[in-house]
Scaffold this motif. Structure first.
Motif, mmCIF file in Angstrom:
data_model
loop_
_atom_site.group_PDB
_atom_site.id
_atom_site.type_symbol
_atom_site.label_atom_id
_atom_site.label_comp_id
_atom_site.label_asym_id
_atom_site.label_seq_id
_atom_site.Cartn_x
_atom_site.Cartn_y
_atom_site.Cartn_z
ATOM 1 N N TRP A 182 0.813 -1.218 0.000
ATOM 2 C CA TRP A 182 0.000 0.000 0.000
ATOM 3 C C TRP A 182 0.845 1.266 0.000
ATOM 4 C CZ3 TRP A 182 -4.738 0.748 -1.462
ATOM 5 C CH2 TRP A 182 -5.642 -0.306 -1.428
ATOM 6 N N LEU A 183 2.049 1.194 0.560
ATOM 7 C CA LEU A 183 2.914 2.379 0.572
ATOM 8 C C LEU A 183 3.239 2.824 -0.851
ATOM 9 C CD1 LEU A 183 4.793 4.484 1.865
ATOM 10 C CD2 LEU A 183 6.584 2.711 1.911
ATOM 11 N N LEU A 184 3.695 1.881 -1.676
ATOM 12 C CA LEU A 184 4.043 2.206 -3.064
ATOM 13 C C LEU A 184 2.805 2.650 -3.846
ATOM 14 C CD1 LEU A 184 6.521 -0.692 -3.953
ATOM 15 C CD2 LEU A 184 7.046 1.646 -3.229
ATOM 16 N N ALA A 185 1.682 1.982 -3.596
ATOM 17 C CA ALA A 185 0.445 2.323 -4.303
ATOM 18 C C ALA A 185 0.003 3.750 -3.974
ATOM 19 C CB ALA A 185 -0.654 1.333 -3.933
ATOM 20 N N ILE A 186 0.080 4.116 -2.695
ATOM 21 C CA ILE A 186 -0.341 5.454 -2.279
ATOM 22 C C ILE A 186 0.604 6.521 -2.820
ATOM 23 C CG2 ILE A 186 -0.614 6.962 -0.269
ATOM 24 C CD1 ILE A 186 -1.678 4.501 1.249
ATOM 25 N N VAL A 187 1.913 6.219 -2.845
ATOM 26 C CA VAL A 187 2.881 7.168 -3.402
ATOM 27 C C VAL A 187 2.593 7.403 -4.888
ATOM 28 C CG1 VAL A 187 5.305 7.528 -4.010
ATOM 29 C CG2 VAL A 187 4.701 6.661 -1.745
ATOM 30 N N ILE A 206 4.896 6.781 -11.828
ATOM 31 C CA ILE A 206 5.673 5.542 -11.882
ATOM 32 C C ILE A 206 7.114 5.784 -11.421
ATOM 33 C CG2 ILE A 206 6.655 3.811 -13.439
ATOM 34 C CD1 ILE A 206 4.089 4.045 -15.107
ATOM 35 N N LEU A 207 7.719 6.861 -11.906
ATOM 36 C CA LEU A 207 9.123 7.141 -11.579
ATOM 37 C C LEU A 207 9.314 7.419 -10.090
ATOM 38 C CD1 LEU A 207 10.161 9.381 -14.622
ATOM 39 C CD2 LEU A 207 10.776 6.991 -14.193
ATOM 40 N N VAL A 208 8.452 8.271 -9.517
ATOM 41 C CA VAL A 208 8.586 8.625 -8.099
ATOM 42 C C VAL A 208 8.378 7.400 -7.216
ATOM 43 C CG1 VAL A 208 7.567 9.954 -6.209
ATOM 44 C CG2 VAL A 208 7.925 11.032 -8.437
ATOM 45 N N SER A 209 7.344 6.625 -7.493
ATOM 46 C CA SER A 209 7.066 5.442 -6.673
ATOM 47 C C SER A 209 8.130 4.359 -6.883
ATOM 48 C CB SER A 209 5.669 4.881 -6.981
ATOM 49 O OG SER A 209 5.523 4.630 -8.369
ATOM 50 N N TYR A 210 8.721 4.312 -8.081
ATOM 51 C CA TYR A 210 9.780 3.328 -8.341
ATOM 52 C C TYR A 210 11.031 3.664 -7.524
ATOM 53 C CZ TYR A 210 12.604 -0.033 -10.966
ATOM 54 O OH TYR A 210 13.398 -1.109 -11.327
ATOM 55 N N VAL A 211 11.322 4.974 -7.385
ATOM 56 C CA VAL A 211 12.444 5.399 -6.540
ATOM 57 C C VAL A 211 12.204 4.962 -5.102
ATOM 58 C CG1 VAL A 211 13.633 7.399 -5.565
ATOM 59 C CG2 VAL A 211 13.101 7.345 -8.004
ATOM 60 N N VAL A 259 14.463 2.406 -2.756
ATOM 61 C CA VAL A 259 14.937 2.754 -1.409
ATOM 62 C C VAL A 259 14.493 1.720 -0.382
ATOM 63 C CG1 VAL A 259 14.777 4.447 0.457
ATOM 64 C CG2 VAL A 259 15.037 5.216 -1.910
ATOM 65 N N THR A 260 13.279 1.210 -0.542
ATOM 66 C CA THR A 260 12.734 0.257 0.434
ATOM 67 C C THR A 260 13.089 -1.192 0.108
ATOM 68 O OG1 THR A 260 10.634 0.179 -0.800
ATOM 69 C CG2 THR A 260 10.811 1.773 1.020
ATOM 70 N N GLY A 261 13.851 -1.397 -0.974
ATOM 71 C CA GLY A 261 14.275 -2.747 -1.332
ATOM 72 C C GLY A 261 13.180 -3.618 -1.900
ATOM 73 N N ALA A 262 12.206 -3.009 -2.558
ATOM 74 C CA ALA A 262 11.070 -3.765 -3.102
ATOM 75 C C ALA A 262 11.272 -4.182 -4.552
ATOM 76 C CB ALA A 262 9.789 -2.927 -2.985
ATOM 77 N N VAL A 263 12.498 -3.967 -5.088
ATOM 78 C CA VAL A 263 12.758 -4.296 -6.485
ATOM 79 C C VAL A 263 13.764 -5.447 -6.570
ATOM 80 C CG1 VAL A 263 13.614 -3.441 -8.692
ATOM 81 C CG2 VAL A 263 12.333 -1.921 -7.186
ATOM 82 N N ASP A 264 13.428 -6.466 -7.382
ATOM 83 C CA ASP A 264 14.310 -7.619 -7.586
ATOM 84 C C ASP A 264 14.957 -7.496 -8.972
ATOM 85 O OD1 ASP A 264 15.600 -10.033 -7.692
ATOM 86 O OD2 ASP A 264 13.780 -11.235 -7.945
ATOM 87 N N PHE A 265 16.293 -7.342 -9.009
ATOM 88 C CA PHE A 265 17.002 -7.130 -10.264
ATOM 89 C C PHE A 265 17.483 -8.429 -10.920
ATOM 90 C CE2 PHE A 265 17.613 -3.034 -8.068
ATOM 91 C CZ PHE A 265 17.165 -2.181 -9.067
#
Length: 385
Positions: free
Chosen positions: A158-163, A188-193, A197-203
Motif C-alpha cells: 500500500w505504501l508504493l500504491a499510495i505514493v 511511476i518514476l517517483v514510486s519506483y524510486v 529505497v525500500t528494497g522492493a525491487v528484484d534485479f
C-alpha cells in the motif's frame, strides 16, 4: 512558442509541443498500457514479447483503418482469459494455446462481419440500439469491472500504491506545463524510486535476460493451429462467443474516447472502421500467437488526465512497443516494477473511465426520472458487474 500552449483546453495537435515532448508523451502511454498488456500473457502462458509486438502492430493497423483519427491504443484483452483457461485446462495443457490463438483470430473476423453490416445498413440504424442511456452505463461498468484488479495490486504494497496515486493527483491538480500532462509517467518514476529505497525491487531477472530476441515463435502461432482438428473446433466454440461481449466493450470504449476528446468517433471515422480495425488487429494477434486486442481504457484515462488528444502520440507509443518487443532485457526491467505501483496508477485510471461514463450521461441529459431509462441503466450495470 510551445511554452505558451494552454494545456487546460486540450491539445489536438501535439506537434506544437515539439518532438522531445511528443516522445515523452508516447512513453507515458506505453507505460500506461504496459502493466495490463503483459499481465494477460503472464496469466495465460503466452509470450510477453509477442503480446507487446501484437499490441504495437495492432494499434498501428487500427490507426491505418480509422484514418489516423482515433487516439486509441490496442492492448491485450482480459475478456478472453476464461476462454484461454478452458482451452489450456488452466495452464495444465499449454500445448493447446496455439488452438486458442487460432480461435481468437476467427473471433476478430466477427468484428469485420459486424463492421460490414454497419456499412450496409448505416450507423444510424445500428446506433439506435446504443443511445447515451446504454453507452453511459457501459462506460461506467468498464471502469468498475477493472477496479478490483487495481485494488488487488495495491494490496501487495500500500505504501508504493499510495505514493504512485498521490504523485498522479498532485501533478495533475497542481502541476504546471509538462508536469501536468505527464502525471502517469511521473507517478511511476517517483514510486519506483521509493521501491528502490525500500528494497522492493528484484534485479535478478534483468541480469538473466538477453539484450535482443525475436518476439514471435512458430510453435506458438495460431496460424499453424488452424487444422480442423477436434481441439481447434472445441477452441472455436469456446472463444467465439466472447467476441460478442468484447464488441459491446469496444462500443463503450469508443464512446468513452469520444466523450473525453469532445469528438464523435462513432460517426467519424465511423463505428464500422473502428470495429474493423479492432477486429483485424485481433485476427493478426491470434495468427502470430498473441492474445486478442482491445481498445485500452488505461490510455483513455491518460487522455483525460493529460488533455493531449493527438492520435500521433498513441502511434509513437505503438512504435516504442514494437521496437522494445525485440528486447527481452527491457521486458525484464519493466517487470521489476512492483505490481503495487501498477495498482496505484490503475486506481485513478479506472476511476477516470467510470467518471467519463457519468459525464456522458450528464452531458446528454439522460432523464433518470423516466423509469424506462432507470431500468435500462440498472440492468446494464448489474449484468456487467
Amino acid at each position: 512558442m510551445s511554452e505558451k500552449v494552454d494545456y487546460s483546453k486540450g491539445i489536438y495537435d501535439a506537434k506544437q509541443l515539439g518532438v522531445p515532448r511528443m516522445l515523452i508523451l508516447g512513453v507515458q502511454h506505453m507505460f500506461a498500457m504496459f502493466g495490463a498488456t503483459v499481465l494477460v500473457p503472464l496469466l495465460t502462458g503466452l509470450s510477453v514479447s509477442t503480446t507487446l509486438l501484437c499490441a504495437g502492430l495492432g494499434t498501428l493497423l487500427f490507426h491505418l483503418i480509422t484514418k489516423g483519427k482515433v487516439p486509441a491504443f490496442l492492448g491485450s484483452s482480459f475478456a478472453y482469459l476464461g476462454g484461454f483457461a478452458i482451452v489450456s485446462n488452466s495452464g495444465a495443457n499449454p500445448e493447446n494455446l496455439p488452438y486458442a490463438c487460432a480461435a481468437v483470430a476467427f473471433s476478430g473476423l466477427l468484428y469485420v462481419l459486424v463492421s460490414l453490416l454497419i456499412s450496409t445498413f448505416g450507423i444510424r440504424r445500428i446506433m439506435k440500439f446504443f443511445p447515451p442511456v446504454v453507452t453511459g452505463p457501459i462506460i461506467i461498468s468498464i471502469g468498475l469491472i477493472l477496479a478490483p484488479s487495481a485494488v488487488s495490486n495495491c494490496s501487495t504494497n500500500w505504501l508504493l500504491a499510495i505514493v504512485a496515486l498521490g504523485t498522479v493527483i498532485v501533478c495533475n491538480i497542481w502541476g504546471k506545463g509538462m508536469v501536468k500532462i505527464l502525471p502517469i509517467l511521473l507517478g511511476i518514476l517517483v514510486s519506483y524510486v521509493v521501491a528502490l529505497v525500500t528494497g522492493a525491487v528484484d534485479f535478478t531477472p534483468i541480469a538473466e535476460a538477453r539484450l535482443i530476441g525475436f518476439p514471435v515463435h512458430r510453435e506458438a502461432m495460431g496460424l499453424f493451429a488452424i487444422d480442423g482438428s477436434e481441439k481447434f473446433i472445441s477452441a472455436l466454440f469456446t472463444i467465439l462467443p466472447i467476441a460478442i461481449a468484447t464488441m459491446m466493450e469496444h462500443i463503450g470504449d469508443i464512446a468513452a474516447i469520444s466523450a473525453t476528446t469532445g469528438k464523435n468517433y462513432i460517426r467519424d471515422p465511423g463505428l464500422n472502421r473502428t470495429l474493423m480495425g479492432d477486429g483485424l488487429a485481433t485476427t493478426m494477434a491470434g495468427l502470430l500467437g498473441g492474445p486478442a486486442n482491445t481498445t485500452y481504457g488505461e490510455n483513455t484515462g491518460v487522455l483525460a488526465l493529460s488533455k493531449i488528444y493527438d492520435p500521433l502520440v498513441i502511434r509513437i507509443a505503438a512504435l516504442f512497443a514494437c521496437i522494445l518487443s525485440f528486447c527481452p532485457k527491457f521486458e525484464a526491467i519493466i517487470n521489476t516494477i512492483p505490481s503495487a505501483i501498477i495498482g496505484g496508477i490503475s486506481f485513478v485510471l479506472y476511476g477516470m473511465i467510470s467518471a467519463i461514463g457519468v459525464r456522458n450521461v450528464v452531458e446528454n441529459r439522460v432523464d433518470f426520472t423516466n423509469s424506462r431509462n432507470l431500468i435500462i441503466a440498472a440492468v446494464i450495470l448489474v449484468c456487467a458487474l
